[in-house]
Motif scaffolding. Structure first.
Motif, PDB file in Angstrom:
ATOM      1  N   TRP A 199       0.834  -1.205   0.000  1.00 31.75           N
ATOM      2  CA  TRP A 199       0.000   0.000   0.000  1.00 31.75           C
ATOM      3  C   TRP A 199       0.868   1.254   0.000  1.00 31.75           C
ATOM      4  N   CYS A 200       1.958   1.223   0.737  1.00 29.75           N
ATOM      5  CA  CYS A 200       2.872   2.365   0.782  1.00 29.75           C
ATOM      6  C   CYS A 200       3.506   2.600  -0.590  1.00 29.75           C
ATOM      7  N   ARG A 202       2.257   1.841  -3.501  1.00 29.33           N
ATOM      8  CA  ARG A 202       1.253   2.361  -4.432  1.00 29.33           C
ATOM      9  C   ARG A 202       0.974   3.832  -4.180  1.00 29.33           C
ATOM     10  N   HIS A 203       0.908   4.252  -2.926  1.00 28.24           N
ATOM     11  CA  HIS A 203       0.439   5.602  -2.617  1.00 28.24           C
ATOM     12  C   HIS A 203       1.539   6.585  -2.246  1.00 28.24           C
ATOM     13  N   ARG A 204       2.724   6.079  -1.912  1.00 24.35           N
ATOM     14  CA  ARG A 204       3.841   6.972  -1.592  1.00 24.35           C
ATOM     15  C   ARG A 204       5.015   6.809  -2.536  1.00 24.35           C
ATOM     16  N   SER A 262      -9.186   7.623   3.066  1.00 23.76           N
ATOM     17  CA  SER A 262      -7.938   8.191   2.572  1.00 23.76           C
ATOM     18  C   SER A 262      -6.847   7.122   2.648  1.00 23.76           C
ATOM     19  N   PRO A 263      -5.855   7.191   1.761  1.00 22.66           N
ATOM     20  CA  PRO A 263      -4.773   6.198   1.812  1.00 22.66           C
ATOM     21  C   PRO A 263      -4.084   6.124   3.167  1.00 22.66           C
ATOM     22  N   GLN A 267      -3.605   2.850   5.613  1.00 26.72           N
ATOM     23  CA  GLN A 267      -2.303   2.401   6.128  1.00 26.72           C
ATOM     24  C   GLN A 267      -2.342   2.222   7.638  1.00 26.72           C
TER      25      GLN A 267
END
Length: 370
Positions: A199-200, A202-204, A262-263, A267
């Motif tokens: 997830w990190c 993908r979004h960061r 929200s992402p 997380q």
């Protein structure tokens, strides 16, 4: 076999595929002692391919599978060569290579586990015998093929006066319960770092959440957390094991509530999922544990460790480093031990952990060129 002066080298890339850990190990009175270790980075493009396949996002034809197997083998060889170059290879008896898991499905009519990283490439490039393919003999005997670390945990960390839990925080979390009466069992509890890392990324755009800072800036969504914890895996009785083929981003995003959050809050919820599933497993299966010793990459996630420590009270949570065992290289050390077990013709599994029909000698030998 007399190997009193021999060294063994263990190699593994775990579920998170965050690097290839290499450990050089000697054995004093049959106990593994870490001599030197390093982590060899994956080329970013190759790591991306590994994660896509492991999460079932990309299907491989036979040609692509063959190329990936050899490419991973070359990276494993490079990790071993780097460690050998600064220590010398003359006294190294064998390399134990776990490889990279692409699939782990130990249930069903035809259970299997699949690790890649061509061991013949490693043997050819390093000039050292390689032992690989450690998990399939246990699966063939009706076992899960995992976890394989509890035998080493018991050798190094068991205490006759207390029940202790060893917690491995890799991509997947697993626990080893070391009973005060000498019993040993363990199993995979569910996600540790794997979902948070994915997830990190993908979004960061970074491969992991350093120190848990991304998760710490969000809020846990209790409704999503309960949906995730409702997965039947968490209440299955052991023996059991799992991997990224189950707990992946598609599994997460199948829960409709994810799209409304929200992402950063997702997380935070994923970190709480890792903590809560570990804690519930310990409370259910090791209620009398006096302490919990943590190893694996998750020990560097300060927020995760803090959350675990708070919820595990009155049990004490510590890193294995406080007992002189490097938490980053305990898995690689275990595969050096497994290579030695194979050459000695001794079992490497614990049937009480994996559920196999009995002890089995694990691994196949790939000789170096003579």
């Amino acid at each position: 076999m007399n190997d009193a002066s021999a060294l063994y080298l263990g190699l593994i890339s775990g579920t998170s595929a965050d690097g290839i850990d290499a450990a050089l190990v000697r054995f004093d009175n049959d106990l593994p002692q870490l001599v030197d270790a390093l982590t060899h980075p994956w080329p970013p493009e190759l790591r991306e391919r590994i994660l896509a396949v492991a999460q079932d996002e990309t299907r491989l034809d036979l040609d692509a599978y063959g190329r990936l197997d050899v490419a991973i083998g070359h990276c494993f060889a490079e990790a071993a060569q780097q460690l050998l170059a600064r220590n010398g290879s003359a006294a190294v008896r064998a390399i134990g290579s776990h490889g990279q898991t692409l699939r782990h499905r130990p249930a069903g009519a035809f259970p299997f586990t699949l690790q890649v990283g061509d061991p013949s490439v490693i043997a050819e490039r390093c000039g050292v015998d390689v032992v690989a393919d450690f998990r399939r003999a246990d699966v063939a005997a009706g076992g899960q093929g995992a976890p394989l670390l509890p035998a080493v945990h018991a050798m190094l960390l068991a205490r006759p006066d207390r029940t202790r839990v060893v917690l491995n925080l890799g991509g997947i979390a697993n626990i080893t319960v070391l009973g005060a009466d000498g019993t040993v069992f363990g199993f995979d509890t569910g996600p540790a770092n794997g979902l948070m890392d994915a997830w990190c990324l993908r979004h960061r755009g970074v491969p992991f959440d350093a120190e848990g800072a991304f998760a710490a800036s969000g809020r846990v969504d209790e409704a999503l957390l309960q949906d995730l914890l409702a997965d039947p895996y968490f209440t299955l009785p052991p023996p059991k094991s799992t991997g990224r083929e189950h707990f992946h981003l598609a599994w997460l995003e199948a829960h409709a509530r994810v799209a409304s959050l929200s992402p950063v809050d997702v997380q935070a919820t994923l970190l709480e999922l890792s903590a809560r599933s570990v804690i519930e497993a310990i409370e259910r299966h090791a209620p009398d544990a006096a302490d919990v010793l943590a190893c694996g990459g998750g020990v560097h996630n300060g927020v995760l460790m803090q959350r675990l420590g708070e919820r595990l009270v009155p049990r004490q949570l510590r890193s294995t480093a406080e007992h002189g065992i490097d938490p980053d290289y305990l898995e690689a050390t275990a595969f050096a031990w497994l290579a030695r077990q194979r050459l000695l013709g001794l079992p490497g599994n614990l049937p009480a952990v994996t559920g196999a029909r009995g002890p089995r000698v694990l691994g196949a030998i790939y000789p170096a060129p003579r």
